[in-house]
Design an enzyme around this catalytic site. Structure first.
Site, PDB file in Angstrom:
ATOM      1  N   CYS A 132      -2.041   7.049  -2.643  1.00 48.16           N
ATOM      2  CA  CYS A 132      -3.479   7.571  -2.893  1.00 48.16           C
ATOM      3  C   CYS A 132      -3.502   8.621  -3.799  1.00 48.16           C
ATOM      4  CB  CYS A 132      -3.769   8.157  -1.480  1.00 48.16           C
ATOM      5  SG  CYS A 132      -2.667   9.421  -0.920  1.00 48.16           S
ATOM      6  N   THR A 148       0.760  -1.113   0.073  1.00 51.57           N
ATOM      7  CA  THR A 148      -0.240  -0.182   0.102  1.00 51.57           C
ATOM      8  C   THR A 148       0.944   1.168  -0.083  1.00 51.57           C
ATOM      9  OG1 THR A 148      -0.169   0.030   2.341  1.00 51.57           O
ATOM     10  CG2 THR A 148      -1.876  -1.286   1.163  1.00 51.57           C
TER      11      THR A 148
END
Length: 481
Positions: free
Chosen positions: A289, A258
């Site tokens: 993100c 991530t």
């Protein structure tokens, strides 16, 4: 009867219809692995008011509210069909039926639209796939919430274990409490209990083993009953193939990072390049993100207009990487107090675009400013397009993309004139186009893209994990690519 009485009666009637939808939605999900959507928003486990609000959402996008009286017949039709595992969007079903001029009944039209998920075309229900979280910080806990939520019938992803470093007395209780309550995202929707004797957290019936380890090399996951699992590394400690390969221990088949991957680690943005993942790929990254926020709109704009060059400026909420008060930090400026300052810093999102969207040949530059808000960021995407256009045309295009395209789970759209960052906490989209802020002048376009850099990104991570695990079921009605 007064006008107010008419409005109230209309509301109560819609409430009654929404109540009748809940058991149908739940039964389809539990018994057949069918997820009912409304314009890409799941209606599973939603309240009466949530279902009505989701229907009303179509008003700001399509210009008119979608009523439960319109979608109920399609939901009822689905309950009569021999459905297999799938995702079915009753909002798109209703709108497509309205535009169809063949005079088909709701049942006949629905049966035709979802034919790929019925009868002999049904795909088999997948066996549960074990998932392990390595690290349990901001993203780890949100991914855990999503995995628990998506357990559904028990045939999807199943969170089996969490790996953390030991934190001393009452460590398990404190970690469970952080999962239960979150200052930004609110209460966990469900029940959580702690079994200290067995070292487990039980969330909505999911028994999750907490494993204490200082390095991946210490763990044999099969000793905990974990097999063929996907491990999600939320620490960001290792970002290249060599470092992440340490996770390929007994019981672990694949590793998902991530954070942006380095070297030859594939950087995946679901909805854009997830279909390029090779079946035998064991290590991949979900990028950042911000990369997830800008790549889908970039693709949408490049497909329609062409993009010659661009610049992204992200106004980003502060993160745990920054200091609460001024203190030493290895990076420039990030040592200064995060809740007191705007902090100019770097972003790798622009350079990561090439990995996720190689067909975009345009140079994209980027920079970032961290600001004193705890969550939700905005990316200002300034583009030189391949042809001249108008603001109205761009907004119509992005509105359509958010409703009916394969990117509708990635791109959302808002026309709210007073929208601010807090309004987008909990958004499940990678980014939300702010229609009111959009600027277009000839071949120059500036898009303002909100994104919940915690929850929206976590949703993208789970979508990638669903895809590589084989439990990402097809969506109907099908959309053109």
């Amino acid at each position: 009867m007064t006008l107010n009485d008419d409005s109230f009666t209309h509301w109560k009637n819609r409430e009654e219809i929404a109540e009748s939808m809940i058991p149908m939605i739940g039964k389809l999900h539990r018994e057949r692995d069918v997820t009912i959507l409304l314009h890409s928003r799941s209606l599973v486990n939603k309240s009466v008011v949530s279902i009505l609000k989701t229907h009303r959402f179509a008003r700001q996008i399509a210009g008119e509210e979608l009523s439960v009286t319109e979608t109920l017949p399609f939901l009822e039709a689905l309950t009569t069909l021999d459905l297999g595992p799938s995702q079915i969007d009753i909002g798109i079903l209703a709108e497509n039926h309205r535009a169809d001029d063949r005079g088909l009944s709701v049942l006949d039209f629905t049966a035709e639209a979802v034919a790929g998920a019925t009868g002999g075309n049904k795909i088999d229900r997948r066996e549960p796939r074990d998932v392990v979280l390595y690290g349990f910080g901001r993203i780890g806990r949100l991914v855990a919430r999503l995995l628990i939520e998506k357990t559904g019938s028990g045939n999807g992803l199943r969170l089996r274990a969490i790996v953390v470093r030991g934190g001393g007395e009452q460590d398990l209780i404190k970690r469970a409490s952080l999962l239960r309550r979150d200052s930004v995202h609110g209460q966990f929707q469900g029940t959580i209990t702690v079994d200290e004797a067995n070292g487990t957290i039980v969330a909505n019936g999911n028994e999750i083993k907490v494993i204490y380890a200082d390095s991946p090399a210490e763990i044999d996951y099969t000793a905990y009953g974990v097999n063929h699992a996907i491990l999600i590394d939320n620490t960001g400690k290792w970002r290249d193939r060599e470092g992440l390969s340490q996770h390929l221990r007994p019981g672990i088949d694949k590793v998902v990072l991530t954070a942006p991957g380095k070297g030859d680690v594939p950087n995946i943005v679901h909805g854009v390049n997830h279909d390029t993942i090779k079946p035998d790929e064991q290590i991949l990254s979900c990028a950042s993100c911000t990369t997830n926020a800008i790549v889908p709109p970039l693709k949408a704009m490049n497909d329609e207009y062409g993009v010659e060059r661009g610049h992204v400026e992200t106004v980003h909420s502060f993160t745990n990487d920054q200091n609460l008060l001024d203190n030493y930090h290895k990076a420039d400026r990030r040592g200064r107090s995060a809740p007191l300052n705007m902090v100019i810093t770097e972003t790798g999102a622009a350079s990561a675009v090439a990995k996720a969207l190689p067909e975009l040949k345009a140079p994209i530059t980027g920079s970032s400013i961290r600001v004193p808000v705890p969550d939700v960021s905005i990316a200002i995407l300034s583009l030189r397009l391949g042809r001249e256009t108008t603001r109205e045309e761009v907004l119509d295009h992005l509105r359509d993309v958010s409703l009916t395209s394969p990117l509708r789970r990635q791109i959302d759209f808002t026309t709210a004139p007073d929208a601010v960052s807090m309004d987008f906490i909990g958004s499940r989209h990678a980014s939300i186009v702010d229609a009111g802020a959009t600027k277009v002048d000839g071949d120059n376009a500036i898009l303002y893209l909100w994104y919940d850099n915690e929850f929206g990104y976590s949703c993208q991570v789970v979508r990638v994990v669903q895809h590589v695990s084989g439990v990402e079921y097809p969506t109907y009605p099908a959309t053109s690519v």
